[in-house]
Design a protein around this motif. Structure first.
Motif, mmCIF file in Angstrom:
data_model
loop_
_atom_site.group_PDB
_atom_site.id
_atom_site.type_symbol
_atom_site.label_atom_id
_atom_site.label_comp_id
_atom_site.label_asym_id
_atom_site.label_seq_id
_atom_site.Cartn_x
_atom_site.Cartn_y
_atom_site.Cartn_z
ATOM 1 N N THR A 13 0.881 -1.345 0.205
ATOM 2 C CA THR A 13 0.111 0.138 -0.017
ATOM 3 C C THR A 13 0.702 0.936 0.143
ATOM 4 O OG1 THR A 13 -0.208 -0.182 2.158
ATOM 5 C CG2 THR A 13 -1.929 -1.228 0.794
ATOM 6 N N VAL A 14 1.695 0.806 -0.095
ATOM 7 C CA VAL A 14 3.499 1.804 -0.238
ATOM 8 C C VAL A 14 3.422 3.026 -1.941
ATOM 9 C CG1 VAL A 14 5.657 2.621 0.395
ATOM 10 C CG2 VAL A 14 4.511 1.808 1.888
ATOM 11 N N PRO A 15 3.452 3.485 -1.993
ATOM 12 C CA PRO A 15 3.179 4.357 -3.464
ATOM 13 C C PRO A 15 3.988 4.259 -4.182
ATOM 14 C CG PRO A 15 1.652 5.821 -2.314
ATOM 15 C CD PRO A 15 2.227 4.615 -1.296
ATOM 16 N N GLN A 16 5.433 4.819 -2.894
ATOM 17 C CA GLN A 16 7.068 4.134 -3.542
ATOM 18 C C GLN A 16 7.252 2.885 -3.563
ATOM 19 O OE1 GLN A 16 8.542 8.036 -3.525
ATOM 20 N NE2 GLN A 16 10.374 6.887 -4.698
ATOM 21 N N THR A 17 6.841 2.291 -3.024
ATOM 22 C CA THR A 17 7.600 0.782 -2.770
ATOM 23 C C THR A 17 6.712 0.016 -4.171
ATOM 24 O OG1 THR A 17 7.585 0.963 -0.525
ATOM 25 C CG2 THR A 17 7.165 -1.685 -1.649
ATOM 26 N N ALA A 18 5.294 0.860 -4.721
ATOM 27 C CA ALA A 18 4.640 -0.023 -5.567
ATOM 28 C C ALA A 18 5.392 0.344 -7.025
ATOM 29 C CB ALA A 18 3.272 0.420 -5.855
ATOM 30 N N LEU A 19 5.953 2.017 -7.061
ATOM 31 C CA LEU A 19 6.908 2.467 -7.947
ATOM 32 C C LEU A 19 7.998 1.479 -8.576
ATOM 33 C CD1 LEU A 19 7.068 4.459 -10.321
ATOM 34 C CD2 LEU A 19 8.146 5.869 -8.311
ATOM 35 N N ARG A 20 8.918 1.122 -7.511
ATOM 36 C CA ARG A 20 9.899 0.850 -7.313
ATOM 37 C C ARG A 20 9.958 -1.101 -7.929
ATOM 38 N NH1 ARG A 20 12.574 0.598 -2.215
ATOM 39 N NH2 ARG A 20 14.998 0.008 -3.055
ATOM 40 N N ARG A 21 8.904 -1.693 -7.393
ATOM 41 C CA ARG A 21 8.933 -2.971 -7.721
ATOM 42 C C ARG A 21 8.493 -3.141 -9.167
ATOM 43 N NH1 ARG A 21 5.280 -5.432 -2.459
ATOM 44 N NH2 ARG A 21 7.217 -5.000 -0.889
ATOM 45 N N PHE A 22 7.539 -1.864 -9.056
ATOM 46 C CA PHE A 22 7.091 -2.147 -11.575
ATOM 47 C C PHE A 22 8.216 -1.400 -12.149
ATOM 48 C CE2 PHE A 22 2.564 -0.829 -10.058
ATOM 49 C CZ PHE A 22 2.046 -2.557 -10.113
ATOM 50 N N LEU A 23 9.073 -0.828 -12.019
ATOM 51 C CA LEU A 23 10.382 0.055 -12.067
ATOM 52 C C LEU A 23 10.979 -1.309 -12.410
ATOM 53 C CD1 LEU A 23 10.931 3.363 -10.906
ATOM 54 C CD2 LEU A 23 9.980 2.868 -13.211
ATOM 55 N N ALA A 24 11.385 -1.901 -10.996
ATOM 56 C CA ALA A 24 12.293 -3.384 -11.045
ATOM 57 C C ALA A 24 11.922 -4.343 -11.851
ATOM 58 C CB ALA A 24 12.658 -3.925 -10.107
ATOM 59 N N LEU A 25 10.576 -4.734 -12.314
ATOM 60 C CA LEU A 25 10.037 -5.733 -13.234
ATOM 61 C C LEU A 25 10.071 -5.117 -14.215
ATOM 62 C CD1 LEU A 25 8.475 -8.388 -13.016
ATOM 63 C CD2 LEU A 25 6.302 -6.858 -13.427
ATOM 64 N N ASP A 26 10.131 -4.523 -14.629
ATOM 65 C CA ASP A 26 10.045 -3.916 -16.055
ATOM 66 C C ASP A 26 11.675 -3.484 -16.256
ATOM 67 O OD1 ASP A 26 10.321 -1.958 -19.237
ATOM 68 O OD2 ASP A 26 9.785 -0.370 -17.030
ATOM 69 N N ALA A 27 12.248 -3.280 -15.182
ATOM 70 C CA ALA A 27 14.320 -3.591 -15.900
ATOM 71 C C ALA A 27 14.217 -5.383 -16.279
ATOM 72 C CB ALA A 27 14.382 -3.365 -14.454
ATOM 73 N N VAL A 28 14.398 -6.363 -15.371
ATOM 74 C CA VAL A 28 14.557 -7.215 -15.009
ATOM 75 C C VAL A 28 14.179 -7.843 -16.590
ATOM 76 C CG1 VAL A 28 13.376 -9.915 -14.650
ATOM 77 C CG2 VAL A 28 14.485 -7.921 -13.306
ATOM 78 N N VAL A 29 12.266 -7.797 -17.081
ATOM 79 C CA VAL A 29 11.789 -8.134 -18.446
ATOM 80 C C VAL A 29 12.737 -6.927 -19.644
ATOM 81 C CG1 VAL A 29 10.207 -8.122 -19.809
ATOM 82 C CG2 VAL A 29 9.837 -9.049 -17.641
ATOM 83 N N THR A 30 13.057 -5.983 -19.256
ATOM 84 C CA THR A 30 13.760 -5.554 -20.371
ATOM 85 C C THR A 30 14.712 -6.036 -20.862
ATOM 86 O OG1 THR A 30 11.950 -3.691 -19.863
ATOM 87 C CG2 THR A 30 14.212 -2.719 -21.042
ATOM 88 N N THR A 31 15.695 -6.040 -19.882
ATOM 89 C CA THR A 31 17.133 -6.696 -19.748
ATOM 90 C C THR A 31 17.302 -7.806 -20.338
ATOM 91 O OG1 THR A 31 17.582 -4.925 -18.303
ATOM 92 C CG2 THR A 31 19.264 -6.102 -18.479
ATOM 93 N N GLY A 32 16.750 -8.857 -19.810
ATOM 94 C CA GLY A 32 16.070 -10.336 -20.135
ATOM 95 C C GLY A 32 15.756 -9.825 -22.053
ATOM 96 N N ASN A 33 14.928 -9.514 -22.474
ATOM 97 C CA ASN A 33 14.702 -9.094 -24.252
ATOM 98 C C ASN A 33 15.862 -9.040 -24.561
ATOM 99 O OD1 ASN A 33 12.446 -10.444 -23.647
ATOM 100 N ND2 ASN A 33 10.758 -9.148 -23.842
ATOM 101 N N GLY A 34 16.856 -8.392 -24.131
ATOM 102 C CA GLY A 34 17.124 -7.200 -24.625
ATOM 103 C C GLY A 34 18.479 -8.223 -24.329
ATOM 104 N N LEU A 35 18.494 -8.712 -23.832
ATOM 105 C CA LEU A 35 20.050 -9.614 -23.645
ATOM 106 C C LEU A 35 19.991 -10.627 -25.208
ATOM 107 C CD1 LEU A 35 20.804 -10.274 -20.074
ATOM 108 C CD2 LEU A 35 22.460 -9.307 -21.627
ATOM 109 N N ALA A 36 18.316 -11.341 -24.481
ATOM 110 C CA ALA A 36 18.679 -12.164 -25.631
ATOM 111 C C ALA A 36 18.422 -11.955 -27.323
ATOM 112 C CB ALA A 36 16.635 -12.901 -24.948
#
Length: 140
Positions: A13-36
């Motif tokens: 319920t902490v907006p700052q934590t939600a933002l960081r989590r959505f950014l982190a998920l984006d980073a993992v997926v984007t970097t993974g796709n990029g490397l592949a």
């Protein structure tokens, strides 16, 4: 989208934590796709119907972009302007992905499925990041 639904997706319920989590998920997926894309540009290019050189260059770009998004996610309070840039870049990527189907690429069946699917995923990241950023601003 309600704050309750956003909190459910982010599991906080902490907006700052939600933002960081959505950014982190984006980073993992984007970097993974990029490397592949960079490492397997030949086979993936043939599978998707996208040129090997194009896929390699997109892979390098996505790897760098994903690393930048990961850096933002690692900040205790990600700065607003760079997060807005990520949101807008994600919306642009999603739109250009769909436009590319009609204008630039002649994808295989796998590519015709993959390209819109990844566009929808990226647009979803942008939406959730935008909503979390808005909730973060409202909480201040």
């Amino acid at each position: 989208m309600s704050a309750t639904l956003l909190a459910g997706f982010a599991r906080t319920t902490v907006p700052q934590t939600a933002l960081r989590r959505f950014l982190a998920l984006d980073a993992v997926v984007t970097t993974g796709n990029g490397l592949a894309y960079a490492a397997f540009s030949g086979p993936l290019g043939r599978l998707l119907g996208v040129g090997q050189a194009t896929l390699f260059e997109l892979g390098l770009f996505l790897t760098a972009f994903g690393a930048g998004v990961g850096w933002l996610a690692s900040r205790r309070r990600p700065p607003v302007f760079p997060v807005r840039f990520v949101v807008e870049a994600n919306y642009v990527w999603a739109a250009l992905s769909l436009i590319s189907l009609a204008v630039w690429f002649t994808p295989t069946t796998a590519g015709a499925v993959w390209i819109p699917a990844q566009a929808l995923t990226v647009a979803s990241f942008a939406l959730f990041q935008q909503l979390a950023l808005r909730a973060t601003a409202a909480a201040r």
